[in-house]
Design an enzyme around this catalytic site. Structure first.
Site, mmCIF file in Angstrom:
data_model
loop_
_atom_site.group_PDB
_atom_site.id
_atom_site.type_symbol
_atom_site.label_atom_id
_atom_site.label_comp_id
_atom_site.label_asym_id
_atom_site.label_seq_id
_atom_site.Cartn_x
_atom_site.Cartn_y
_atom_site.Cartn_z
ATOM 1 N N ASP A 21 0.864 -1.191 0.000
ATOM 2 C CA ASP A 21 0.000 0.000 0.000
ATOM 3 C C ASP A 21 0.898 1.238 0.000
ATOM 4 O OD1 ASP A 21 -2.057 1.563 2.585
ATOM 5 O OD2 ASP A 21 -1.916 1.960 0.419
ATOM 6 N N ASN A 23 -0.567 4.554 -0.166
ATOM 7 C CA ASN A 23 -1.274 5.799 0.218
ATOM 8 C C ASN A 23 -2.051 5.649 1.519
ATOM 9 O OD1 ASN A 23 -3.255 4.087 -0.637
ATOM 10 N ND2 ASN A 23 -4.252 5.535 -2.026
ATOM 11 N N ASP A 25 -4.362 3.654 2.651
ATOM 12 C CA ASP A 25 -5.780 3.244 2.779
ATOM 13 C C ASP A 25 -5.904 1.755 3.141
ATOM 14 O OD1 ASP A 25 -6.628 2.863 -0.810
ATOM 15 O OD2 ASP A 25 -5.102 1.928 0.463
ATOM 16 N N ASP A 29 -1.587 -1.170 -3.941
ATOM 17 C CA ASP A 29 -1.885 -0.403 -5.152
ATOM 18 C C ASP A 29 -0.701 -0.422 -6.125
ATOM 19 O OD1 ASP A 29 -1.716 2.014 -2.661
ATOM 20 O OD2 ASP A 29 -0.063 1.619 -4.057
ATOM 21 N N ASP A 98 -4.083 -10.172 -15.974
ATOM 22 C CA ASP A 98 -5.017 -11.264 -15.722
ATOM 23 C C ASP A 98 -6.280 -10.990 -16.538
ATOM 24 O OD1 ASP A 98 -5.343 -13.111 -12.667
ATOM 25 O OD2 ASP A 98 -6.490 -13.373 -14.525
ATOM 26 N N ASP A 200 -8.086 -16.175 -17.026
ATOM 27 C CA ASP A 200 -8.913 -16.699 -15.950
ATOM 28 C C ASP A 200 -9.973 -17.681 -16.478
ATOM 29 O OD1 ASP A 200 -9.627 -16.315 -13.084
ATOM 30 O OD2 ASP A 200 -11.553 -15.727 -13.933
ATOM 31 N N GLU A 256 -5.665 -20.485 -17.390
ATOM 32 C CA GLU A 256 -6.076 -21.158 -16.163
ATOM 33 C C GLU A 256 -7.177 -22.124 -16.564
ATOM 34 O OE1 GLU A 256 -8.864 -19.707 -13.499
ATOM 35 O OE2 GLU A 256 -7.889 -20.502 -11.728
ATOM 36 N N HIS A 328 -3.116 -17.185 -5.533
ATOM 37 C CA HIS A 328 -4.056 -16.432 -4.682
ATOM 38 C C HIS A 328 -5.304 -17.233 -4.338
ATOM 39 C CE1 HIS A 328 -5.524 -16.197 -8.696
ATOM 40 N NE2 HIS A 328 -6.673 -15.724 -8.249
ATOM 41 N N ASP A 329 -5.447 -18.408 -4.959
ATOM 42 C CA ASP A 329 -6.618 -19.265 -4.680
ATOM 43 C C ASP A 329 -6.264 -20.459 -3.809
ATOM 44 O OD1 ASP A 329 -7.814 -19.052 -8.106
ATOM 45 O OD2 ASP A 329 -8.326 -17.824 -6.358
#
Ligand code: TEU
Ligand code: CA
Length: 559
Positions: A21, A23, A25, A29, A98, A200, A256, A328-329
């Site tokens: 990150d 900024n 939040d 990003d 992706d 994907d 994928e 990530h899965d």
């Protein structure tokens, strides 16, 4: 041996939401990624695969796109992307996007139009059907994210298909206008200078037009895969995509392809098929229980090495493998395939890395894997953010199929949120990921496991990955050598040989916390071997014919 950059590359997957990150939040990003390019250059990777960065309501963290040609507000602006791409290219790092085109977000303008009326020109961009006589869903298919794969739209009194969440309506690829829109969008990104696509669920874009009921295995919903995975026209669509877009640029493409078999992979990624460069198969990560993926059981080594060896040998001379332990899965590699107890975490992470990076194919490193980041110690459902995990809990526990305790065991082992906790950069507040409140909690072990602690330590997991990546660049036998499994019946050791003309590499990996006998065939007990890499300080073990807990070595010699 046709040498190709994407065969020689090592890919690093970034899940932007959790990487850096910039900024405050609490959400990663693009400018945060740009700040970390020198870290990736130091690691030695060649390509970044960015999980989706386009505009999205984030029902599925970006895998539900509402504008394919603009950047998600939380991640920054198109100018930030252009800056990131430029600075990556300045470092010799390529970027894959992706491509999520099996479905859009239900907030995409195409869908907002499509649902307005049955006569709307965008109606056939999606898959709408009348309900059955009794008003129930058009068929019994279940969504990957629990519940029915159909959502009723009261405005036009029809159902639309969504193989994932109801906010991810499936696109109708039968419609040539949909293909035109997708191919034009892809071409637009290629002209901006990106270097390829991870595609994907690309194996799902063609459905059997009859949309027949599927077999009901766990008493919940019908299985759609026979009718919507490797469907009747999937290869026609990919050949058209290649002809109209991919063939015009020097790209890397990886599909994928959930559910893909060896035979299908030869069609998607076969040399000369003019579709994709490679595919991800899921055989080694698709461990399952009574209710789909939900289990807390590790895969037995002989099954695991049988699967991986099959893909190594049966794609030889016909297609190119992708190599990965996690993404990530999937849960974190060291927790799932290794041993994340403190005494074995680094050893087993290096062993897993040796096993994967000495195989034939393009290796993928998922962010944090190079640090041996582990699964998260979840204790309460409130800690989860992943729609797949939350919906599965509601359906399986809510409907009384699984107890709360059992489901928590399953989620702790396999929830996708295990891989989505923020990248652990240092031992400061929030692991240096953000100076705000992170969107998903940082793993409490960040003080022990973080990049700052590893990048200058020659014995760290990070430095071990650096060595493996450098070895791949130096020795063609690692990239192009053939693969042969040895000791196939051994339930502790995964051992194989790579051969390229007069060069050979013998790879030995002990997948257990036991000291085991290593019956290495006489032919390979040569004194003239050079040790490419090992995760212990010496290789005395071999002189005694044993392998120590989680010991890994790669021995090289040239006739
Ligand atoms: O995943 C596709 C897919 O097969 C998923 O069902 C995945 O295997 C499963 O979540 C593992 O538990 C892709 C993306 O990688 C995933 O993040 C998205 O949620 C999904 O497609 C829908 O776009
Ligand atoms: Ca941010």
């Amino acid at each position: 041996m046709n040498k190709t950059w994407w065969k020689e590359a090592v890919v690093y997957q970034i899940y932007p939401r959790s990487f850096q990150d910039s900024n405050g939040d609490g959400i990663g990003d693009l400018n945060g990624i740009r700040q970390r390019l020198d870290y990736l250059k130091l690691l030695g990777i060649d390509v970044i695969w960015l999980s989706p960065i386009c505009k999205s309501p984030n029902d599925d963290n970006g895998y539900d796109i509402s504008d394919y040609q603009d950047i998600m507000s939380e991640f920054g602006t198109m100018e930030d992307f252009d800056h990131l791409l430029q600075e990556a290219h300045e470092r010799g790092i390529r970027i894959l996007l992706d491509l999520v085109v099996n479905h859009t977000s239900d907030e995409h303008p195409w869908f907002l139009e499509s649902r307005r009326s049955r006569e709307n020109p965008y109606r056939d961009y999606y898959i709408w059907r009348e309900g059955k006589e009794d008003g129930s869903c058009p068929n019994n298919w279940g969504s990957c994210f629990s519940g029915s794969a159909w959502e009723y739209d009261s405005e036009t009194k029809m159902y639309y298909l969504h193989l994932f969440s109801k906010k991810q309506p499936d696109l109708n690829w039968e419609n040539p206008r949909v293909r035109d829109e997708v191919f034009d969008m892809m071409d637009w990104w290629c002209r901006k200078g990106i270097d390829g696509f991870r595609m994907d669920v690309i194996s799902m874009i063609s459905k059997d037009p009859a949309l027949p009921d599927g077999e009901v295995s766990n008493g919940l919903y019908g299985d759609f895969t026979p009718y919507s995975v490797h469907g009747p026209k999937v290869h026609d669509y990919l050949k058209e995509m290649n002809r109209r877009v991919l063939s015009k640029y020097d790209l890397m493409t990886v599909g994928e392809t959930a559910g893909v078999t060896i035979e299908e992979a030869k069609r998607y990624a076969g040399e000369g098929e003019e579709e994709l460069n490679m595919v991800f198969h899921f055989e080694h990560v698709d461990s399952s229980g009574e209710f789909g993926k939900w289990t807390d059981q590790k895969t037995e080594l002989r099954i695991l090495k049988g699967i991986l060896s099959k893909w190594q040998t049966e794609l030889e001379n016909s297609a190119w493998n992708s190599l990965y332990w996690d993404n990530h899965d999937q849960p974190r590699a060291v927790s799932r395939f290794g041993d994340d107890r403190e005494e074995y975490r680094e050893l087993s992470a290096k062993m897993l890395a040796t096993c994967l990076h000495m195989m034939k194919g393009t290796p993928y490193i998922y962010q944090g894997e190079e640090l041996s980041m582990t699964n998260y110690p979840f204790e309460d459902m409130i800690q989860f953010k992943d729609i797949e995990s939350i919906n599965a809990y509601k359906e399986l526990v809510g409907d009384g199929h699984v107890t709360h305790e059992r489901m928590m065991d399953y989620l702790r082992f396999k929830s996708r949120d295990n891989a989505r906790t923020p990248m652990q950069w240092d031992d400061k507040e929030q692991a240096g990921f953000t100076n705000g409140t992170p969107w998903l909690s940082v793993n409490p072990n960040y003080r022990e496991i973080n990049a700052a602690r590893q990048i200058d330590d020659p014995e760290s997991v990070f430095s071990y990955y650096k060595k493996l990546i450098a070895l791949r660049k130096k020795h063609d036998v690692i990239v192009y050598g053939t693969y042969q499994l040895i000791l196939p019946e051994d339930s502790h050791i995964f051992a194989f040989i790579r051969t390229l003309e007069k060069e050979q590499v013998l790879v030995l990996c002990n997948f257990t916390d036991q000291e085991v006998k290593a019956d290495i065939p006489e032919a390979f007990n040569k004194e003239t071997t050079e040790c490419f890499i090992q995760n212990y300080k010496d290789r005395e073990s071999l002189d005694k014919g044993i392998l120590r807990p989680y010991e890994a070595l790669a021995l090289y010699w040239k006739e």
